[in-house]
Design a protein around this motif. Structure first.
Motif, PDB file in Angstrom:
ATOM      1  N   CYS A 144      48.401   0.808  34.117  1.00  0.00           N
ATOM      2  CA  CYS A 144      47.127   1.409  33.739  1.00  0.00           C
ATOM      3  C   CYS A 144      46.641   2.448  34.742  1.00  0.00           C
TER       4      CYS A 144
ATOM      5  N   MET B 247      46.000   5.621  23.728  1.00  0.00           N
ATOM      6  CA  MET B 247      46.637   4.799  24.762  1.00  0.00           C
ATOM      7  C   MET B 247      48.067   4.473  24.371  1.00  0.00           C
TER       8      MET B 247
ATOM      9  N   CYS C  99      45.918   6.308  34.429  1.00  0.00           N
ATOM     10  CA  CYS C  99      44.820   6.824  33.607  1.00  0.00           C
ATOM     11  C   CYS C  99      43.482   6.178  33.950  1.00  0.00           C
TER      12      CYS C  99
END
Lengths: 371, 527
Positions: B456, B493, B459
């Protein structure tokens, strides 16, 4: 691989003035650049010849030192005058020029490094040349060799930019760009052609120096005139031979352009050759009569015409090479009227200011000796 | 670079090479502007006070000035042209066609500038005072004018203003950062005039003269550096906030270099004041140190400017890898959308291996990497992708998932991947050979922090405002369930298939962070 498949598409921006405007600017600024380059390279080569080739070492050394003091200024002159044709070349022929540069990327990049070293070398030699030569001679050899190498790389790149069919093979063989264009048949004659022109113009450089010193130091000036004049003559004679070889190395169709197929090209060719031969006779006459005015005024005038013809012929030849791939009509044109007049105005102002600067320094009237 | 032109494979990084040439050039070319004003003003002062010693030093300093600016400055300037032509031919071609009259005007100034510099230099012995100073002024004005032109075009690349809509020369030239950048650069130029003067000053034997020279140089450096923060502030305010946000963390390199720039600037300032302690005895080493630190500061500043401009070379128009961000007539099929539809192997002119049906997908992937990524990355040197992959432990499947969202990482530092699914598969196949990771290894991490870092962190950031922390449900099971399908949480995503164990570890780590750092949770997200 079909060369048409690898030639890059031009970017979406239109040409900001008509095609011919750039063409004229390209050819004119190239002419100026090549003249400055000839003074630099020819002056450098003749300085070395004077230093090591002269039967009278004292005289040879004096000429070497005399030239060495002038050369540093010719580097920025050559570079600055080179930027403009480089710019206009990219405007018109970017697709070809960027690609060939990338294909031989490292050698091309190293031009910068070599130029920097050569430039500092020229300065070194000029600072050292107060009275004693010392290491200045060796450094000058290095600088001149580097300039020669740079010229050779330019010949490689510009011939490569006209041969799209060779790009892909070279590029994919070495994507890091350690390539040259050595298989090009015209490469060596073309390079020699530029080299000899430089030596000839370098000879004229000495003739100019002779003229400037004619009354102050007549004995020395006469030696300068003889040396420079002979260099000019021998180089130009050799040029006639090399020129024929160069012509013979061109693909037949292109060769014929200068032998009747293209009227303008053929006329320029004839003027060029006759001009060169005429210049040899003029110079020989001037030397016999020890007429410095003739050598420093008429010969350069004839030679300027010759170089101008050659510059235009070179351009015609380029377009002939690129004919299958390049069409001026491919450009969209959208003249930038909000900028172009400003450029022209500033250009004119710049030229005037430039002459005023030279005049106030005394370089135009010859009141103060040139540095 | 792109597919329209061949890509020069520079083993240690094309971007690094460009940065080196550019940074050395700006360090000298700004001196060429500021130093010009320094020469004329110092000469006037020396002549007014009949200061023979100062005049003598200035003569020697002029030689140094010429050797640095006229030689190195001029050639490295040409060097920039050579280098960008090799590394970013599409951008160069665009800049040439859109701005050739700008460059031509710049060339006129440059020509005048070089001539004036040489006549000023050689004229020390030959010209009478007024005339000599006249050459100095001509030099400075021409040098400044050429800076105005270059500055306009460089700032256009960062903030293209309305040019992308109307393609008008002056609209792009007088773009939002044009004036602040000009003021900023001019202040830098004045400071550099003093910094270089310190070098030749420190070589003086006469302590009295040296002391005066050092103080005079500091008069140029200190005030110029002192106004930089204010000018910088003005500059930054003209950069769109979402672009400037890069240096606030999301883009680590830009963030670090922004910090360097500020720190090194402060160090330069301090060292300069230090020179005042015993100006008559200032050693050469100190002056060189000042210059070196200043070079670092200036290099960092230019680096940040280039970094935050990413993913673009020309803002909102052309990506660093030579793909146009929007489809424009005449783009030759090299916009992201067009390449997405047609595919790289069909669009690219400069690709040796087009066969996607073969077993050896990685070979095609290698080519795609060269075409789309090498303008900013290498495999294992500058911005080496191998290093990132080792850090993140992505297997081939995850790499492919991540490729589809490349454009979102690090606050949009990269252009989106352009190409078909088969092509992204081939690229993933190639990338996974750089640092092979098995499916078990990619699922091995068991602590929440590592799961976050690996999946993660490109981002999301550990910060109170980040949506990951504000929106992820507090309830571990609900959160874990939500994370089974990231695209349904937010469509852009990546579709990562994290195993239960990792999701739960991540969720519990998120909750610990919230408590430990007191991150607020929005009413809507938390329950």
């Amino acid at each position: 691989m079909n060369p048409l498949n690898v030639i890059p598409t031009i970017d979406p921006n239109p040409l900001p003035a008509p095609y011919w405007v750039f063409k004229v600017l390209l050819v004119v600024t190239f002419f100026l650049h090549i003249v400055a380059m000839n003074f630099l390279l020819g002056g450098g080569v003749l300085a070395l010849v004077a230093r090591w080739g002269s039967r009278k070492p004292d005289l040879g050394n004096r000429m070497f030192l005399d030239l060495a003091r002038k050369l540093p200024v010719l580097v920025p002159a050559t570079v600055t005058l080179g930027i403009a044709p480089l710019l206009f070349l990219q405007v018109l022929y970017g697709q070809f020029f960027y690609t060939s540069s990338i294909v031989m990327a490292w050698p091309w990049f190293l031009v910068l490094v070599m130029l920097t070293i050569a430039y500092y070398g020229f300065y070194y030699a000029s600072f050292r040349s107060g009275r004693q030569i010392g290491r200045a001679g060796a450094v000058m050899v290095l600088s001149v060799l580097l300039i020669l190498l740079i010229g050779f790389l330019f010949s490689n790149n510009l011939t490569l930019s006209q041969s799209p069919s060779r790009w892909a093979g070279k590029y994919f063989a070495d994507t890091a760009g350690w390539n040259l264009n050595l298989t090009e048949p015209t490469l060596i004659p073309r390079f020699l052609h530029f080299f000899l022109a430089a030596v000839a113009v370098g000879g004229l450089f000495l003739v100019f120096l002779a003229q400037a010193r004619w009354t102050a130091d007549n004995a020395y000036a006469r030696q300068l005139l003889r040396f420079g004049g002979k260099a000019f003559m021998y180089a130009t004679m050799a040029q006639v031979v090399v020129g024929i070889i160069l012509l013979a190395s061109l693909p037949r169709a292109l060769r014929m352009l200068f032998m009747g197929d293209n009227t303008a090209a053929s006329i320029l060719f004839v003027i060029g050759v006759l001009g060169a031969i005429g210049a040899i006779f003029l110079m020989s006459d001037a030397l016999r009569k020890e007429n410095v005015r003739m050598a420093a005024l008429y010969v350069p005038a004839v030679l300027a015409v010759v170089i101008a013809c050659m510059s235009i012929m070179r351009d015609i030849l380029r377009d002939a090479y690129l004919k299958p791939f390049f069409h001026p009509a491919q450009f969209a044109i959208h003249t930038q009227w909000s900028v172009l007049p400003l450029f022209l105005l500033l250009f004119l102002g710049g030229v005037i200011l430039w002459f005023v600067m030279l005049k106030r320094y005394g370089l135009l009237t010859g009141k103060r000796a040139a540095t | 670079m792109a597919m329209n032109y061949p890509v020069w494979d520079v083993t240690f990084g094309a971007g690094l090479l460009m940065a080196m040439v550019a940074i050395l050039h700006v360090f000298v070319s700004h001196f060429a502007v500021g130093g010009g004003l320094f020469l004329v003003i110092t000469e006037r002062r020396a002549r007014r006070n009949n200061d023979v010693a100062l005049l003598g030093w200035l003569k020697a300093h002029t030689r140094f000035f010429v050797l640095v600016t006229v030689v190195f400055g001029a050639i490295s300037g040409v060097g920039i042209w050579f280098t960008i032509g090799l590394i970013a031919p599409t951008a160069t071609s665009n800049l040439i066609h859109a701005y050739v009259w700008g460059w031509a005007i710049e060339w006129v100034f440059f020509f005048v500038e070089i001539t004036a510099a040489l006549l000023y230099y050689y004229g020390w012995e030959k010209l009478e005072a007024r005339l000599h100073e006249w050459y100095g002024w001509v030099y400075f004005i021409a040098a400044f004018a050429s800076m105005v032109i270059i500055n306009g075009i460089i700032t256009f690349m960062l903030t293209s203003g309305t040019w992308t809509k109307n393609h008008q020369f002056w609209k792009g030239f007088f773009n939002p950062t044009c004036f602040p950048s000009l003021a900023f650069r001019f202040a830098v130029a004045l400071a550099l005039a003093g910094i270089y003067a310190l070098i030749t000053a420190s070589l003086q034997k006469d302590a009295l003269l040296k002391g005066r020279l050092v103080r005079w140089s500091v008069c140029w450096i200190a005030p110029s550096l002192a106004v930089l923060p204010a000018l910088g502030w003005w500059y930054i305010h003209k950069i769109p906030p979402e672009v400037w946000a890069d240096v606030r963390g999301p883009m680590p390199t830009a963030t670090h270099f922004a910090l360097f720039a500020v720190v090194l600037l402060a160090v330069t300032f301090t060292l300069t004041l230090l020179a005042l302690v015993k100006p008559g005895r200032m050693p050469l080493a100190l002056s060189l140190l000042v210059a070196l630190v200043a070079l670092g500061a200036m290099g960092s500043f230019e680096f940040v400017r280039e970094a935050i401009r990413k993913p673009y070379v020309i803002a909102n128009y052309l990506y660093a890898n030579s793909l146009y961000s929007d489809t424009t007539p005449g783009d030759g099929g090299f916009s992201v959308d067009e390449v997405n539809t047609a595919g790289i192997v069909h669009s690219a002119k400069w690709i040796a291996n087009r066969d996607l049906t073969k077993k050896d997908q990685a070979a095609v992937g290698r080519e795609i990497f060269r075409l789309e990524c090498e303008s900013c990355h290498t495999t294992d040197a500058y911005r080496g992708v191998k290093h990132y992959l080792a850090l993140r432990q992505w297997d081939r499947t995850k790499i492919q998932a991540m490729l589809s969202v490349l454009g979102l990482m690090h606050n949009g530092a990269m252009p989106p991947f352009a190409g078909t699914d088969a092509e992204s598969r081939a690229l993933a196949a190639f990338l996974s050979t750089l640092h092979p990771v098995s499916a078990t290894a990619t699922a091995a991490a068991s602590d929440g922090q590592t799961v976050f870092d690996q999946n993660c962190s490109m981002c999301h950031r550990i910060s109170p405002g980040d949506t990951l922390f504000t929106k992820l449900p507090k309830d571990p099971n609900a959160a874990s369930k939500a994370l089974t399908d990231l695209p349904s949480l937010f469509p852009a995503m990546p579709d990562l298939k994290l195993p239960d164990r990792q999701r739960l570890a991540l969720v519990s780590w998120v909750n610990t962070q919230r408590k430990a750092r007191g991150f607020g949770i929005s009413a809507k997200g938390a329950n």
